[in-house]
Write a protein that holds these residues in place. Structure first.
Motif, PDB file in Angstrom:
ATOM      1  N   LEU A 107      46.717  49.146  80.546  1.00  0.00           N
ATOM      2  CA  LEU A 107      45.932  50.352  80.287  1.00  0.00           C
ATOM      3  C   LEU A 107      46.784  51.572  80.576  1.00  0.00           C
ATOM      4  N   SER A 108      47.669  51.434  81.543  1.00  0.00           N
ATOM      5  CA  SER A 108      48.676  52.449  81.835  1.00  0.00           C
ATOM      6  C   SER A 108      49.817  51.647  82.428  1.00  0.00           C
ATOM      7  N   GLU A 109      50.882  52.322  82.892  1.00  0.00           N
ATOM      8  CA  GLU A 109      52.015  51.488  83.291  1.00  0.00           C
ATOM      9  C   GLU A 109      51.754  50.658  84.539  1.00  0.00           C
ATOM     10  N   ASP A 110      50.770  51.082  85.354  1.00  0.00           N
ATOM     11  CA  ASP A 110      50.543  50.282  86.562  1.00  0.00           C
ATOM     12  C   ASP A 110      49.170  49.609  86.614  1.00  0.00           C
ATOM     13  N   ARG A 111      48.432  49.627  85.494  1.00  0.00           N
ATOM     14  CA  ARG A 111      47.145  48.919  85.517  1.00  0.00           C
ATOM     15  C   ARG A 111      46.960  48.038  84.305  1.00  0.00           C
ATOM     16  N   VAL A 112      46.447  46.834  84.583  1.00  0.00           N
ATOM     17  CA  VAL A 112      46.433  45.809  83.555  1.00  0.00           C
ATOM     18  C   VAL A 112      45.037  45.224  83.392  1.00  0.00           C
ATOM     19  N   GLU A 113      44.691  44.926  82.151  1.00  0.00           N
ATOM     20  CA  GLU A 113      43.461  44.205  81.850  1.00  0.00           C
ATOM     21  C   GLU A 113      43.831  42.772  81.485  1.00  0.00           C
ATOM     22  N   LEU A 114      43.279  41.804  82.209  1.00  0.00           N
ATOM     23  CA  LEU A 114      43.513  40.387  81.917  1.00  0.00           C
ATOM     24  C   LEU A 114      42.220  39.788  81.390  1.00  0.00           C
ATOM     25  N   ARG A 115      42.336  39.000  80.320  1.00  0.00           N
ATOM     26  CA  ARG A 115      41.137  38.364  79.771  1.00  0.00           C
ATOM     27  C   ARG A 115      41.250  36.846  79.879  1.00  0.00           C
ATOM     28  N   TYR A 116      40.230  36.228  80.419  1.00  0.00           N
ATOM     29  CA  TYR A 116      40.225  34.790  80.620  1.00  0.00           C
ATOM     30  C   TYR A 116      38.911  34.178  80.164  1.00  0.00           C
ATOM     31  N   THR A 117      38.993  32.936  79.686  1.00  0.00           N
ATOM     32  CA  THR A 117      37.785  32.141  79.535  1.00  0.00           C
ATOM     33  C   THR A 117      37.744  31.199  80.735  1.00  0.00           C
ATOM     34  N   LEU A 118      36.631  31.252  81.471  1.00  0.00           N
ATOM     35  CA  LEU A 118      36.525  30.481  82.713  1.00  0.00           C
ATOM     36  C   LEU A 118      35.202  29.724  82.746  1.00  0.00           C
ATOM     37  N   PRO A 119      35.196  28.523  83.341  1.00  0.00           N
ATOM     38  CA  PRO A 119      33.909  27.836  83.515  1.00  0.00           C
ATOM     39  C   PRO A 119      33.032  28.659  84.466  1.00  0.00           C
ATOM     40  N   LEU A 120      31.771  28.846  84.083  1.00  0.00           N
ATOM     41  CA  LEU A 120      30.860  29.609  84.937  1.00  0.00           C
ATOM     42  C   LEU A 120      30.747  28.962  86.325  1.00  0.00           C
ATOM     43  N   ALA A 121      30.806  27.617  86.339  1.00  0.00           N
ATOM     44  CA  ALA A 121      30.671  26.911  87.618  1.00  0.00           C
ATOM     45  C   ALA A 121      31.733  27.358  88.617  1.00  0.00           C
ATOM     46  N   GLU A 122      32.916  27.693  88.128  1.00  0.00           N
ATOM     47  CA  GLU A 122      34.000  28.111  89.027  1.00  0.00           C
ATOM     48  C   GLU A 122      33.753  29.528  89.535  1.00  0.00           C
ATOM     49  N   ILE A 123      33.154  30.366  88.706  1.00  0.00           N
ATOM     50  CA  ILE A 123      32.847  31.735  89.132  1.00  0.00           C
ATOM     51  C   ILE A 123      31.724  31.720  90.158  1.00  0.00           C
ATOM     52  N   VAL A 124      30.750  30.845  89.906  1.00  0.00           N
ATOM     53  CA  VAL A 124      29.621  30.730  90.813  1.00  0.00           C
ATOM     54  C   VAL A 124      30.092  30.314  92.196  1.00  0.00           C
ATOM     55  N   PHE A 125      31.180  29.582  92.238  1.00  0.00           N
ATOM     56  CA  PHE A 125      31.595  29.064  93.537  1.00  0.00           C
ATOM     57  C   PHE A 125      32.113  30.173  94.469  1.00  0.00           C
ATOM     58  N   ASP A 126      33.348  30.541  94.414  1.00  0.00           N
ATOM     59  CA  ASP A 126      33.785  31.603  95.331  1.00  0.00           C
ATOM     60  C   ASP A 126      34.818  32.511  94.674  1.00  0.00           C
ATOM     61  N   PHE A 127      34.729  32.585  93.344  1.00  0.00           N
ATOM     62  CA  PHE A 127      35.738  33.298  92.582  1.00  0.00           C
ATOM     63  C   PHE A 127      35.887  34.763  93.005  1.00  0.00           C
ATOM     64  N   PHE A 128      34.744  35.430  93.105  1.00  0.00           N
ATOM     65  CA  PHE A 128      34.786  36.866  93.357  1.00  0.00           C
ATOM     66  C   PHE A 128      35.425  37.180  94.714  1.00  0.00           C
ATOM     67  N   ASP A 129      35.048  36.411  95.742  1.00  0.00           N
ATOM     68  CA  ASP A 129      35.628  36.629  97.072  1.00  0.00           C
ATOM     69  C   ASP A 129      37.134  36.409  97.044  1.00  0.00           C
ATOM     70  N   GLN A 130      37.539  35.343  96.360  1.00  0.00           N
ATOM     71  CA  GLN A 130      38.976  35.061  96.302  1.00  0.00           C
ATOM     72  C   GLN A 130      39.729  36.136  95.535  1.00  0.00           C
ATOM     73  N   LEU A 131      39.116  36.594  94.456  1.00  0.00           N
ATOM     74  CA  LEU A 131      39.758  37.640  93.657  1.00  0.00           C
ATOM     75  C   LEU A 131      39.968  38.893  94.517  1.00  0.00           C
ATOM     76  N   LYS A 132      38.922  39.235  95.254  1.00  0.00           N
ATOM     77  CA  LYS A 132      39.016  40.432  96.096  1.00  0.00           C
ATOM     78  C   LYS A 132      40.092  40.242  97.162  1.00  0.00           C
ATOM     79  N   SER A 133      40.113  39.090  97.811  1.00  0.00           N
ATOM     80  CA  SER A 133      41.058  38.945  98.921  1.00  0.00           C
ATOM     81  C   SER A 133      42.494  38.841  98.401  1.00  0.00           C
ATOM     82  N   ARG A 134      42.688  38.242  97.235  1.00  0.00           N
ATOM     83  CA  ARG A 134      44.052  38.136  96.726  1.00  0.00           C
ATOM     84  C   ARG A 134      44.594  39.447  96.158  1.00  0.00           C
TER      85      ARG A 134
END
Ligand code: GTP
Length: 596
Positions: free
Chosen positions: A435-462
């Motif tokens: 989107l600019s030189e230091d910000r990126v948009e990543l697009r993924y197809t993911l199983p909903l079951a994996e998002i339901v598990f702990d995806f958001f917390d892991q994304l935030k911490s990583r």
């Protein structure tokens, strides 16, 4: 009001970018709310609703605005903010001709900005790009104007700059809404058609339905029909909200307002449905209607079994205001009587659970949320599984699971961390854009079951909290999934069965067996804990035997103390569940089901 003098718009923004503050400022500047009535976030205030006993959670407010010598009616339509409610968002957008795309001038574009922008473009809306919070010292309007302009394909100078807080630039924005957005179009002589974009249960008035009239007009006291169900109702009241409900003599082409028919259940007035006149009905409904589809299921059980009837009543009440909530009674050997409840997503689940606990004073256990699986057997028969313990044994040909299209925005230094996370969660990359030189948009197809598990917390911490995530339903996909059962002394514990990817079955099995070993007290005999796929054991732990003899401690002594102990044990027993001959305290189940 003639359509030429109407503009229908919404504000789309990432959470905290200042949507409510800007909406409040508009209400004040247009004189709809007097300064002395002004309270922060007028539109958000549920307590006002309660005080007045009427729903003014204004899903759509009408504001007069003068440009040159013409007064225009601006209808501001609110959109829900969260991914779980994408369908509601898309219906609100469909009721508008344009959208104010609001971006925090100190933060830049975030995932929810993009996801909402894509929805707005699918609905062919005119987009007005606006940077907010320009009063902040940390604002970088030039930098983010460029980012926004690049995204929607305009000049950086076309990006408006406002402060919802100080009011700077807000009048210009209102002018731009009038000049840039097209007036609504429709056939005033055609049979009436109005789209429902929200529907709210109100204790005093029954369901209040928010509509956008597309063709013809609706008048009070006529009979209306819902096109999806053919049900007819008398139109008791119709009007606009500005900022209180103001009954009117009808709504015509392009107008936005509310109607009341006296129905008591939002299922009789469904978001996306088309309202028409019963006497001269339209032949074609407005497109885009979908029945709400629960995506995530969880078992809800009262901690105290005698609360079961209260839980049922509470769910019946919640349902009046929530067309997407589904539930049916369920019995679990481990947890007793409860309900299997379907939700639009995790946030929806959390909201409902919290309301049940807070507003209805219930103590609940929720099982690990799961998605819905479509199972095809070798003989061609199909089974829909909403509870892992119902996953069929026998010859399974294929299992399909729901997947989502996820949009993740991160500073570019975290690209590696996000890719690693998504791969670990069985994601397939769809693309990547700077989107600019230091910000990126990543697009993924993911199983909903994996998002339901702990995806958001892991994304935030990583990503040290810098990533933002948004996702949309993207159908389903076949996957190599198996059911893992957990057995105590050979007896399955239904609440712990899980459907997991083959490669993760072992990890789930050892994790669960290990947890239970810690949580279940020793018995008078040895208790094996096993994790199994079908009849194949994949993990095992053992709880050693203990001689439990509480009474031995007080031999010969004080008889009343002895009795007390027996009473106490009985008390404890009530909270014990028997799995086969193993006694498990309810706390162990609760602890094992909690996610950490
Ligand atoms: P949700 O309703 O929670 O989705 O957030 P929102 O997008 O409506 O944001 P809200 O209006 O609640 O504002 C978020 C925070 O930003 C609040 O603390 C506001 O006071 C602050 N804020 C909003 N607009 C401005 C602005 O123009 N300038 C400054 N300095 N702060 C602002």
């Amino acid at each position: 009001t003639p359509p030429e003098q109407i503009r229908n718009f919404c504000i789309i923004a990432h959470i905290d970018h200042g949507k409510s503050t800007l909406a409040d400022r508009m209400l004040q500047i247009t004189g709809v709310v007097q300064p002395r009535q002004m309270r922060a976030q007028y539109l958000d205030r549920m307590d006002i609703e309660r005080e007045r006993g009427i729903t003014i959670k204004s899903q759509a407010v009408r504001m007069p605005w003068q440009v040159l010598d013409e007064t225009v009616a601006l209808n501001m339509i609110d959109t829900p903010g969260h991914v779980d409610f994408t369908y509601e968002v898309s219906r609100s957008l469909a009721a508008c001709e344009g959208a104010v795309l609001l971006v925090d001038a100190a933060q830049g574009i975030e995932a929810q900005t993009l996801a909402n922008l894509y929805l707005a473009m699918e609905n062919d809306l005119t987009i007005i790009p606006v940077l907010n919070k320009i009063d902040l010292p940390s604002a970088q309007p030039e930098k983010y104007a460029e980012e926004l302009a690049g995204l929607i394909g305009c000049e950086p100078s076309d990006v408006l700059k406002v402060s919802g807080k100080t009011g700077e630039g807000v009048e210009e924005l209102l002018d731009e809404i009038v000049t840039q957005l097209p007036a609504p179009e429709g056939d005033p002589d055609a049979p009436a058609r109005a789209m429902i974009f929200d529907s709210v249960y109100d204790t005093y008035r029954g369901v209040v339905t928010y509509v956008r009239v597309v063709d013809g007009n609706l008048t009070p006291r006529e009979k209306i029909a819902m096109m999806s169900t053919k049900a007819t109702h008398e139109l008791l009241e119709i009007g606009v909200i500005s900022p209180e409900p103001i009954p009117s003599e009808g709504l015509g082409v392009g107008e936005v307002g509310y109607l009341i028919t006296g129905v008591k259940d939002v299922r009789q007035s469904k978001v996306g449905d088309t309202v028409t006149a019963a006497s001269a009905p339209a032949t074609r409904a407005i497109g885009g209607y979908k029945d709400p589809k629960p995506m995530v299921f969880s078992g809800l059980y009262p901690i105290d079994g005698s609360d079961y009837p209260d839980l049922r009543d509470a769910l019946d009440k919640l349902k009046l205001n929530d067309a997407s909530l589904v539930y049916e009674p369920e019995t679990s050997a481990a947890l007793g009587f409860g309900f299997r409840v379907g939700f639009l997503g995790l946030l929806h689940l959390e909201i409902c659970r919290e309301r049940l606990e807070r507003e209805f004073a219930l103590d609940l256990i929720a099982t690990q949320p799961n998605v819905v699986y479509d199972v095809t057997m070798d003989d061609g028969s199909e089974i829909v599984v909403t509870n892992p313990s119902e996953f069929p044994y026998g010859k399974v040909a294929e299992v399909r699971e729901p997947v989502v299209k996820a949009t993740i925005l991160v500073p570019s230094e975290f690209i590696g961390a996000v890719m690693e996370l998504c791969q670990g969660k069985r994601g397939q990359m769809g693309g990547m854009d700077y989107l600019s030189e230091d910000r990126v948009e990543l697009r993924y197809t993911l199983p909903l079951a994996e998002i339901v598990f702990d995806f958001f917390d892991q994304l935030k911490s990583r990503t040290r909290g810098y990533a933002s995530l948004d996702y949309q339903d993207a159908g389903d996909q076949a996957a190599d999934l198996v059911k893992v059962d957990i057995l105590l002394q050979g007896e399955g514990v239904d609440a712990f069965s899980a459907i997991v990817h083959k490669d993760k079955a072992y990890a789930y099995g050892t994790m669960m067996a290990g947890k239970l070993k810690e949580l279940i007290p020793r018995q008078q005999f040895e208790v094996p804990i096993q994790a199994a796929i079908g009849s194949r054991v994949i993990a095992r732990e053992t709880i050693r035997a203990i001689r439990k003899d509480v009474l031995a401690k007080c031999y010969g002594g004080d008889i009343s103390r002895k009795r007390k102990l027996i009473e106490k044990q009985k008390e404890g027993k009530k909270r014990m569940k028997n799995i086969g001959s193993v006694e498990v305290p309810q706390e162990a189940f609760i602890a094992a089901l909690s996610s950490d």
